[in-house]
Scaffold this motif. Structure first.
Motif, PDB file in Angstrom:
ATOM      1  N   ARG A   1      16.064  -2.712 -10.343  1.00  0.00           N
ATOM      2  CA  ARG A   1      17.207  -2.676  -9.436  1.00  0.00           C
ATOM      3  C   ARG A   1      17.304  -1.315  -8.748  1.00  0.00           C
ATOM      4  O   ARG A   1      17.535  -1.211  -7.572  1.00  0.00           O
ATOM      5  CB  ARG A   1      18.491  -2.987 -10.181  1.00  0.00           C
ATOM      6  CG  ARG A   1      19.717  -2.848  -9.278  1.00  0.00           C
ATOM      7  CD  ARG A   1      20.970  -3.296  -9.956  1.00  0.00           C
ATOM      8  NE  ARG A   1      20.949  -4.741  -9.976  1.00  0.00           N
ATOM      9  CZ  ARG A   1      21.641  -5.486 -10.801  1.00  0.00           C
ATOM     10  NH1 ARG A   1      22.413  -4.927 -11.699  1.00  0.00           N
ATOM     11  NH2 ARG A   1      21.578  -6.786 -10.752  1.00  0.00           N
ATOM     12  N   CYS A   2      17.110  -0.244  -9.480  1.00  0.00           N
ATOM     13  CA  CYS A   2      17.137   1.097  -8.893  1.00  0.00           C
ATOM     14  C   CYS A   2      16.031   1.270  -7.869  1.00  0.00           C
ATOM     15  O   CYS A   2      16.251   1.866  -6.828  1.00  0.00           O
ATOM     16  CB  CYS A   2      16.992   2.162  -9.979  1.00  0.00           C
ATOM     17  SG  CYS A   2      18.438   2.304 -11.041  1.00  0.00           S
ATOM     18  N   VAL A   3      14.873   0.731  -8.144  1.00  0.00           N
ATOM     19  CA  VAL A   3      13.757   0.838  -7.213  1.00  0.00           C
ATOM     20  C   VAL A   3      14.119   0.181  -5.896  1.00  0.00           C
ATOM     21  O   VAL A   3      13.917   0.733  -4.826  1.00  0.00           O
ATOM     22  CB  VAL A   3      12.477   0.221  -7.809  1.00  0.00           C
ATOM     23  CG1 VAL A   3      11.384   0.192  -6.765  1.00  0.00           C
ATOM     24  CG2 VAL A   3      12.028   1.001  -9.027  1.00  0.00           C
ATOM     25  N   VAL A   4      14.683  -1.004  -5.958  1.00  0.00           N
ATOM     26  CA  VAL A   4      15.047  -1.722  -4.744  1.00  0.00           C
ATOM     27  C   VAL A   4      16.070  -0.927  -3.950  1.00  0.00           C
ATOM     28  O   VAL A   4      15.958  -0.786  -2.747  1.00  0.00           O
ATOM     29  CB  VAL A   4      15.568  -3.138  -5.074  1.00  0.00           C
ATOM     30  CG1 VAL A   4      16.085  -3.817  -3.826  1.00  0.00           C
ATOM     31  CG2 VAL A   4      14.466  -3.959  -5.712  1.00  0.00           C
TER      32      VAL A   4
ATOM     33  N   VAL B   1      14.320   1.935  -2.240  1.00  0.00           N
ATOM     34  CA  VAL B   1      13.507   1.476  -1.124  1.00  0.00           C
ATOM     35  C   VAL B   1      14.380   1.144   0.071  1.00  0.00           C
ATOM     36  O   VAL B   1      14.090   1.533   1.197  1.00  0.00           O
ATOM     37  CB  VAL B   1      12.648   0.267  -1.542  1.00  0.00           C
ATOM     38  CG1 VAL B   1      11.978  -0.355  -0.335  1.00  0.00           C
ATOM     39  CG2 VAL B   1      11.615   0.698  -2.567  1.00  0.00           C
ATOM     40  N   VAL B   2      15.496   0.446  -0.146  1.00  0.00           N
ATOM     41  CA  VAL B   2      16.390   0.100   0.954  1.00  0.00           C
ATOM     42  C   VAL B   2      16.960   1.357   1.585  1.00  0.00           C
ATOM     43  O   VAL B   2      17.029   1.481   2.805  1.00  0.00           O
ATOM     44  CB  VAL B   2      17.506  -0.855   0.473  1.00  0.00           C
ATOM     45  CG1 VAL B   2      18.554  -1.036   1.543  1.00  0.00           C
ATOM     46  CG2 VAL B   2      16.908  -2.204   0.087  1.00  0.00           C
TER      47      VAL B   2
ATOM     48  N   ALA C   1       3.286   1.382   2.305  1.00  0.00           N
ATOM     49  CA  ALA C   1       2.550   1.679   1.074  1.00  0.00           C
ATOM     50  C   ALA C   1       3.045   0.811  -0.077  1.00  0.00           C
ATOM     51  O   ALA C   1       2.245   0.275  -0.854  1.00  0.00           O
ATOM     52  CB  ALA C   1       2.687   3.155   0.722  1.00  0.00           C
ATOM     53  N   ILE C   2       4.351   0.651  -0.181  1.00  0.00           N
ATOM     54  CA  ILE C   2       4.908  -0.185  -1.245  1.00  0.00           C
ATOM     55  C   ILE C   2       4.494  -1.639  -1.041  1.00  0.00           C
ATOM     56  O   ILE C   2       4.059  -2.309  -1.976  1.00  0.00           O
ATOM     57  CB  ILE C   2       6.441  -0.037  -1.296  1.00  0.00           C
ATOM     58  CG1 ILE C   2       6.806   1.379  -1.746  1.00  0.00           C
ATOM     59  CG2 ILE C   2       7.053  -1.083  -2.219  1.00  0.00           C
ATOM     60  CD1 ILE C   2       8.259   1.728  -1.545  1.00  0.00           C
ATOM     61  N   GLN C   3       4.602  -2.128   0.190  1.00  0.00           N
ATOM     62  CA  GLN C   3       4.215  -3.509   0.471  1.00  0.00           C
ATOM     63  C   GLN C   3       2.737  -3.725   0.183  1.00  0.00           C
ATOM     64  O   GLN C   3       2.346  -4.742  -0.386  1.00  0.00           O
ATOM     65  CB  GLN C   3       4.531  -3.864   1.935  1.00  0.00           C
ATOM     66  CG  GLN C   3       4.271  -5.304   2.294  1.00  0.00           C
ATOM     67  CD  GLN C   3       5.205  -6.274   1.598  1.00  0.00           C
ATOM     68  OE1 GLN C   3       6.305  -5.934   1.209  1.00  0.00           O
ATOM     69  NE2 GLN C   3       4.749  -7.502   1.430  1.00  0.00           N
ATOM     70  N   GLY C   4       1.897  -2.768   0.547  1.00  0.00           N
ATOM     71  CA  GLY C   4       0.467  -2.863   0.261  1.00  0.00           C
ATOM     72  C   GLY C   4       0.179  -2.930  -1.224  1.00  0.00           C
ATOM     73  O   GLY C   4      -0.668  -3.705  -1.671  1.00  0.00           O
ATOM     74  N   SER C   5       0.897  -2.118  -2.001  1.00  0.00           N
ATOM     75  CA  SER C   5       0.662  -2.145  -3.450  1.00  0.00           C
ATOM     76  C   SER C   5       1.147  -3.449  -4.066  1.00  0.00           C
ATOM     77  O   SER C   5       0.555  -3.954  -5.011  1.00  0.00           O
ATOM     78  CB  SER C   5       1.309  -0.942  -4.126  1.00  0.00           C
ATOM     79  OG  SER C   5       2.719  -1.022  -4.052  1.00  0.00           O
ATOM     80  N   ILE C   6       2.197  -4.029  -3.511  1.00  0.00           N
ATOM     81  CA  ILE C   6       2.678  -5.327  -4.001  1.00  0.00           C
ATOM     82  C   ILE C   6       1.651  -6.406  -3.698  1.00  0.00           C
ATOM     83  O   ILE C   6       1.272  -7.195  -4.567  1.00  0.00           O
ATOM     84  CB  ILE C   6       4.034  -5.682  -3.362  1.00  0.00           C
ATOM     85  CG1 ILE C   6       5.133  -4.740  -3.854  1.00  0.00           C
ATOM     86  CG2 ILE C   6       4.414  -7.134  -3.648  1.00  0.00           C
ATOM     87  CD1 ILE C   6       6.429  -4.844  -3.076  1.00  0.00           C
ATOM     88  N   LEU C   7       1.187  -6.444  -2.439  1.00  0.00           N
ATOM     89  CA  LEU C   7       0.253  -7.491  -2.022  1.00  0.00           C
ATOM     90  C   LEU C   7      -1.102  -7.377  -2.714  1.00  0.00           C
ATOM     91  O   LEU C   7      -1.735  -8.386  -3.012  1.00  0.00           O
ATOM     92  CB  LEU C   7       0.073  -7.461  -0.506  1.00  0.00           C
ATOM     93  CG  LEU C   7       1.324  -7.823   0.315  1.00  0.00           C
ATOM     94  CD1 LEU C   7       1.069  -7.608   1.792  1.00  0.00           C
ATOM     95  CD2 LEU C   7       1.766  -9.243   0.029  1.00  0.00           C
TER      96      LEU C   7
ATOM     97  N   VAL D   1       6.084  -1.778  -9.156  1.00  0.00           N
ATOM     98  CA  VAL D   1       6.481  -2.494  -7.932  1.00  0.00           C
ATOM     99  C   VAL D   1       6.370  -4.003  -8.064  1.00  0.00           C
ATOM    100  O   VAL D   1       6.626  -4.718  -7.101  1.00  0.00           O
ATOM    101  CB  VAL D   1       5.637  -2.032  -6.716  1.00  0.00           C
ATOM    102  CG1 VAL D   1       5.910  -0.587  -6.382  1.00  0.00           C
ATOM    103  CG2 VAL D   1       4.176  -2.302  -6.931  1.00  0.00           C
ATOM    104  N   ARG D   2       6.058  -4.483  -9.236  1.00  0.00           N
ATOM    105  CA  ARG D   2       5.820  -5.918  -9.418  1.00  0.00           C
ATOM    106  C   ARG D   2       6.996  -6.767  -8.943  1.00  0.00           C
ATOM    107  O   ARG D   2       6.823  -7.780  -8.288  1.00  0.00           O
ATOM    108  CB  ARG D   2       5.519  -6.211 -10.877  1.00  0.00           C
ATOM    109  CG  ARG D   2       5.262  -7.698 -11.138  1.00  0.00           C
ATOM    110  CD  ARG D   2       5.053  -8.016 -12.592  1.00  0.00           C
ATOM    111  NE  ARG D   2       6.214  -7.545 -13.353  1.00  0.00           N
ATOM    112  CZ  ARG D   2       6.130  -6.945 -14.545  1.00  0.00           C
ATOM    113  NH1 ARG D   2       4.966  -6.762 -15.106  1.00  0.00           N
ATOM    114  NH2 ARG D   2       7.209  -6.552 -15.164  1.00  0.00           N
TER     115      ARG D   2
END
Length: 136
Positions: free
Chosen positions: A9-12, A15-16, A32-38, A46-47
């Protein structure tokens, strides 16, 4: 950079906030975050993170006196849709110009004009009694 945080929750929230602050650096962080998720290479950090696209600036239209009337506030997740009713300012007004601005200032002349269009052939009537529904 998020490994010190104790919950997803803190991560989100972080990020926002980064994305809301705007600028090229926040875009790079988000990418970068989206790339690591994908790619699956972000691991537990970031899972469960979900990035949301948001409106970086408020979107609105000009009303009487040059006031910016906001339909979509800054930070609203997109895609979105907002509707507001406006009324005529003159008796038998046949045209209403709808202009679209982005920005955070109270007066439209301090914001950026994105475009405009005219609603034509409005029905005749006393001022304030003919409504035009505007949807962004």
């Amino acid at each position: 950079p998020f490994h010190h945080l104790s919950s997803v929750r803190c991560v989100v929230v972080v990020v926002v906030i980064i994305i809301l602050l705007g600028g090229p650096r926040s875009v790079a962080h988000g990418a970068a975050i989206q790339g690591s998720i994908l790619s699956g290479e972000g691991g537990d950090h970031v899972r469960d993170v979900m990035l949301l696209d948001v409106a970086p600036l408020s979107l609105g239209t000009e009303t009487a006196g040059g006031i910016m009337t906001v339909l979509i506030p800054r930070g609203t997740t997109v895609p979105t849709e907002r509707t507001m009713d406006f009324h005529t300012l003159e008796d038998d007004q046949r045209i209403m110009t709808i202009d679209v601005y982005e920005g955070e200032r109270t007066m439209t002349n301090d914001n950026r004009l994105l475009g405009l269009f005219d609603m034509t052939d409005l029905p005749r009537g006393p001022r304030g009694e003919v409504d035009v529904r505007v949807t962004f």
